[in-house]
Design a protein around this motif. Structure first.
Motif, PDB file in Angstrom:
ATOM      1  N   ALA A  51       1.007  -1.305   0.007  1.00 40.42           N
ATOM      2  CA  ALA A  51      -0.108   0.044   0.020  1.00 40.42           C
ATOM      3  C   ALA A  51       0.890   1.282  -0.144  1.00 40.42           C
ATOM      4  O   ALA A  51       0.339   2.361  -0.293  1.00 40.42           O
ATOM      5  N   ASP A  52       2.183   1.092   0.405  1.00 42.54           N
ATOM      6  CA  ASP A  52       3.057   2.475   0.427  1.00 42.54           C
ATOM      7  C   ASP A  52       3.633   2.650  -1.053  1.00 42.54           C
ATOM      8  O   ASP A  52       4.136   3.806  -1.142  1.00 42.54           O
ATOM      9  N   MET A  53       3.382   2.013  -1.889  1.00 39.80           N
ATOM     10  CA  MET A  53       3.417   2.308  -3.337  1.00 39.80           C
ATOM     11  C   MET A  53       2.984   3.463  -3.534  1.00 39.80           C
ATOM     12  O   MET A  53       1.382   3.553  -3.324  1.00 39.80           O
ATOM     13  N   PRO A  54       3.341   4.592  -4.397  1.00 42.00           N
ATOM     14  CA  PRO A  54       2.667   5.638  -4.769  1.00 42.00           C
ATOM     15  C   PRO A  54       1.391   5.151  -5.611  1.00 42.00           C
ATOM     16  O   PRO A  54       1.361   4.531  -6.300  1.00 42.00           O
ATOM     17  N   GLN A  55       0.251   5.938  -5.296  1.00 45.33           N
ATOM     18  CA  GLN A  55      -1.022   5.618  -5.806  1.00 45.33           C
ATOM     19  C   GLN A  55      -1.176   5.843  -7.315  1.00 45.33           C
ATOM     20  O   GLN A  55      -1.758   4.969  -8.054  1.00 45.33           O
ATOM     21  N   ALA A  56      -0.115   6.688  -7.603  1.00 44.81           N
ATOM     22  CA  ALA A  56       0.005   6.833  -9.429  1.00 44.81           C
ATOM     23  C   ALA A  56       0.431   5.491 -10.047  1.00 44.81           C
ATOM     24  O   ALA A  56      -0.112   5.419 -11.188  1.00 44.81           O
ATOM     25  N   LEU A  57       1.256   5.066  -9.388  1.00 43.66           N
ATOM     26  CA  LEU A  57       2.135   3.978  -9.990  1.00 43.66           C
ATOM     27  C   LEU A  57       1.341   2.671  -9.745  1.00 43.66           C
ATOM     28  O   LEU A  57       1.207   1.923 -10.725  1.00 43.66           O
ATOM     29  N   GLN A  58       0.331   2.614  -8.695  1.00 49.29           N
ATOM     30  CA  GLN A  58      -0.467   1.530  -8.522  1.00 49.29           C
ATOM     31  C   GLN A  58      -1.623   1.571  -9.666  1.00 49.29           C
ATOM     32  O   GLN A  58      -1.904   0.562 -10.418  1.00 49.29           O
ATOM     33  N   ASP A  59      -2.047   2.679 -10.005  1.00 48.06           N
ATOM     34  CA  ASP A  59      -3.156   2.947 -10.935  1.00 48.06           C
ATOM     35  C   ASP A  59      -2.496   2.548 -12.432  1.00 48.06           C
ATOM     36  O   ASP A  59      -3.373   1.948 -13.308  1.00 48.06           O
ATOM     37  N   LYS A  60      -1.127   2.924 -12.818  1.00 42.30           N
ATOM     38  CA  LYS A  60      -0.562   2.720 -14.006  1.00 42.30           C
ATOM     39  C   LYS A  60      -0.496   1.225 -14.201  1.00 42.30           C
ATOM     40  O   LYS A  60      -0.602   0.742 -15.185  1.00 42.30           O
ATOM     41  N   ILE A  61      -0.058   0.492 -13.015  1.00 42.44           N
ATOM     42  CA  ILE A  61       0.029  -1.232 -13.035  1.00 42.44           C
ATOM     43  C   ILE A  61      -1.272  -1.680 -13.583  1.00 42.44           C
ATOM     44  O   ILE A  61      -1.360  -2.638 -14.344  1.00 42.44           O
ATOM     45  N   LYS A  62      -2.185  -1.263 -12.498  1.00 41.06           N
ATOM     46  CA  LYS A  62      -3.525  -1.976 -12.965  1.00 41.06           C
ATOM     47  C   LYS A  62      -3.970  -1.685 -14.193  1.00 41.06           C
ATOM     48  O   LYS A  62      -4.477  -2.354 -14.786  1.00 41.06           O
ATOM     49  N   ALA A  63      -3.892  -0.364 -14.816  1.00 39.76           N
ATOM     50  CA  ALA A  63      -4.395  -0.071 -16.204  1.00 39.76           C
ATOM     51  C   ALA A  63      -3.673  -0.597 -17.319  1.00 39.76           C
ATOM     52  O   ALA A  63      -4.446  -1.029 -18.238  1.00 39.76           O
ATOM     53  N   ALA A  64      -2.357  -1.105 -16.995  1.00 42.03           N
ATOM     54  CA  ALA A  64      -1.519  -2.013 -17.872  1.00 42.03           C
ATOM     55  C   ALA A  64      -2.103  -3.289 -17.999  1.00 42.03           C
ATOM     56  O   ALA A  64      -2.303  -3.735 -19.119  1.00 42.03           O
ATOM     57  N   PHE A  65      -2.292  -3.710 -16.800  1.00 40.72           N
ATOM     58  CA  PHE A  65      -2.984  -5.145 -16.949  1.00 40.72           C
ATOM     59  C   PHE A  65      -4.383  -5.202 -17.530  1.00 40.72           C
ATOM     60  O   PHE A  65      -4.638  -6.191 -18.436  1.00 40.72           O
ATOM     61  N   LEU A  66      -5.138  -4.214 -17.324  1.00 41.62           N
ATOM     62  CA  LEU A  66      -6.597  -4.227 -17.647  1.00 41.62           C
ATOM     63  C   LEU A  66      -6.572  -3.909 -19.344  1.00 41.62           C
ATOM     64  O   LEU A  66      -7.590  -4.122 -19.936  1.00 41.62           O
ATOM     65  N   ALA A  67      -5.405  -3.409 -19.711  1.00 41.15           N
ATOM     66  CA  ALA A  67      -5.694  -2.897 -21.186  1.00 41.15           C
ATOM     67  C   ALA A  67      -4.974  -4.161 -22.084  1.00 41.15           C
ATOM     68  O   ALA A  67      -5.104  -4.132 -23.387  1.00 41.15           O
ATOM     69  N   LEU A  68      -4.525  -5.165 -21.439  1.00 39.83           N
ATOM     70  CA  LEU A  68      -4.120  -6.391 -22.286  1.00 39.83           C
ATOM     71  C   LEU A  68      -5.529  -6.815 -23.087  1.00 39.83           C
ATOM     72  O   LEU A  68      -6.535  -7.195 -22.626  1.00 39.83           O
ATOM     73  N   ASP A  69      -5.212  -7.033 -24.270  1.00 40.87           N
ATOM     74  CA  ASP A  69      -6.164  -7.413 -25.378  1.00 40.87           C
ATOM     75  C   ASP A  69      -6.089  -8.491 -25.971  1.00 40.87           C
ATOM     76  O   ASP A  69      -4.734  -8.677 -26.979  1.00 40.87           O
ATOM     77  N   PRO A  70      -6.731  -9.445 -25.913  1.00 40.82           N
ATOM     78  CA  PRO A  70      -6.326 -10.945 -26.562  1.00 40.82           C
ATOM     79  C   PRO A  70      -6.530 -10.578 -28.209  1.00 40.82           C
ATOM     80  O   PRO A  70      -6.004 -11.507 -29.006  1.00 40.82           O
ATOM     81  N   ASN A  71      -7.035  -9.505 -28.605  1.00 37.49           N
ATOM     82  CA  ASN A  71      -7.262  -9.505 -30.219  1.00 37.49           C
ATOM     83  C   ASN A  71      -5.822  -8.812 -30.956  1.00 37.49           C
ATOM     84  O   ASN A  71      -5.904  -8.637 -32.165  1.00 37.49           O
ATOM     85  N   THR A  72      -4.770  -8.624 -29.742  1.00 39.56           N
ATOM     86  CA  THR A  72      -3.609  -8.156 -30.506  1.00 39.56           C
ATOM     87  C   THR A  72      -2.617  -9.017 -30.413  1.00 39.56           C
ATOM     88  O   THR A  72      -2.563  -9.831 -29.372  1.00 39.56           O
ATOM     89  N   PRO A  73      -1.431  -9.237 -31.101  1.00 40.36           N
ATOM     90  CA  PRO A  73      -0.493 -10.350 -30.981  1.00 40.36           C
ATOM     91  C   PRO A  73       0.060 -10.356 -29.768  1.00 40.36           C
ATOM     92  O   PRO A  73       0.441 -11.407 -29.101  1.00 40.36           O
ATOM     93  N   GLN A  74       0.448  -9.039 -29.104  1.00 41.06           N
ATOM     94  CA  GLN A  74       1.308  -8.865 -27.872  1.00 41.06           C
ATOM     95  C   GLN A  74       0.156  -9.424 -26.709  1.00 41.06           C
ATOM     96  O   GLN A  74       0.535 -10.156 -25.986  1.00 41.06           O
ATOM     97  N   GLY A  75      -0.844  -9.026 -26.845  1.00 37.66           N
ATOM     98  CA  GLY A  75      -1.830  -9.232 -25.829  1.00 37.66           C
ATOM     99  C   GLY A  75      -2.271 -10.850 -25.727  1.00 37.66           C
ATOM    100  O   GLY A  75      -2.308 -11.354 -24.861  1.00 37.66           O
ATOM    101  N   LYS A  76      -2.511 -11.227 -26.930  1.00 34.49           N
ATOM    102  CA  LYS A  76      -2.789 -12.944 -27.023  1.00 34.49           C
ATOM    103  C   LYS A  76      -1.376 -13.606 -26.497  1.00 34.49           C
ATOM    104  O   LYS A  76      -1.882 -14.633 -25.682  1.00 34.49           O
TER     105      LYS A  76
END
Length: 283
Positions: free
Chosen positions: A225-250
């Motif tokens: 929880a001591d991790m800066p909130q902005a970094l927590q939000d960026k990590i979460k957003a990165a995972f949520l953005a993974l798209d199985p319809n892109t080669p990288q996401g797949k």
């Protein structure tokens, strides 16, 4: 004056080192599979996180489940892949300061399987009385805690009613123990079992699933929880953005055995905590 300049230069150098250190995201995972497999699974995810976060990502393997918990509690690791039980342990150890960010969609309804040799005569959990059984790690949710709780639910106490209980340390090792005849049966993560069947690393004509547990919440990616909130939000957003319809996401989602990642919260793991307390595994 010279001394003052030297002190100023030293202070600036230390600040630069500190700033550089904060640009590294240290990541680990519970060792529920072999070290080489964990590293292989993480490599493309690590590269993806580097591109999304704009910082270096370092993979740091740990020797056992307890080490994964301690490294996050003591803030030596920034991001960790926990099972439900190891997350609960980390949360308790840190006084609620370890928080889960995301889980796979599959982790909302995760299951364990009990396997045995087809010639064993074991067809239900009650048949394990007097037999030998391998769990995975003692701190594994899907390889120990939940299988143990479902055994207790049908009045089978592994420590009393079984001939011998072993701990293989990892799900793939449990499959190997059953396939080689070292134990009569094993309990493990359904996703590793299905991967081994799909990759023809186990012969379903020899080893069978005789019981699949009801669903429960399991794995997640957690931070302190001591991790800066902005970094927590960026990590979460990165995972949520993974798209199985892109080669990288797949590729990444395939290696993580996920259809997609979704947000999670501590309350999802209250059932795991209760199961651990009931089984006497949460100290």
């Amino acid at each position: 004056m010279t001394t003052r300049r030297h002190l100023l230069a030293a202070s600036l150098a230390l600040a630069a080192v500190s700033a550089h250190a904060q640009q590294v995201l240290r990541v680990t995972a519970i060792p529920d599979e072999s070290p080489t497999e964990l590293a292989r699974k993480f490599a493309p995810l690590g590269a993806y996180l580097e591109s999304k976060l704009g910082m270096k990502v370092e993979w740091t393997p740990v020797t056992d489940y307890a080490a994964a918990v301690e490294t996050v509690v003591n803030k030596k690791i920034d991001l960790a892949w926990f099972g439900g039980f190891t997350f609960v342990q980390a949360s308790v150890r840190s006084g609620g300061k370890v928080v889960p960010l995301v889980q796979r969609e599959e982790d909302e309804k995760f299951r364990s399987v009990f396997i045995t040799d087809k010639a064993s005569g074991i067809a239900r959990l009650e048949d394990l009385k007097g037999k030998t059984l391998s769990f995975g790690s003692q701190s594994s949710t899907s390889g120990h805690l939940m299988p143990r709780s479902f055994l207790l639910a049908v009045k089978v106490n592994p420590d009393v009613d079984l001939k011998r209980v072993a701990f293989s340390g990892a799900h793939d090792a449990t499959i190997a123990a059953v396939a080689s005849g070292k134990v009569d049966a094993g309990a493990l993560n359904i996703s590793v079992w299905e991967k081994f069947v799909a990759e023809k690393k186990v012969d379903p004509a020899q080893v069978k699933v005789f019981y699949t547990t009801p669903a429960y919440y399991d794995y997640n990616w957690s931070v302190h929880a001591d991790m800066p909130q902005a970094l927590q939000d960026k990590i979460k957003a990165a995972f949520l953005a993974l798209d199985p319809n892109t080669p990288q996401g797949k590729e990444i989602l395939g290696l993580q055995r996920a259809t997609k990642f979704i947000p999670t919260k501590p309350e999802n793991y209250t059932g795991i905590k209760a199961a651990a307390e009931n089984a006497g595994l949460l100290k």
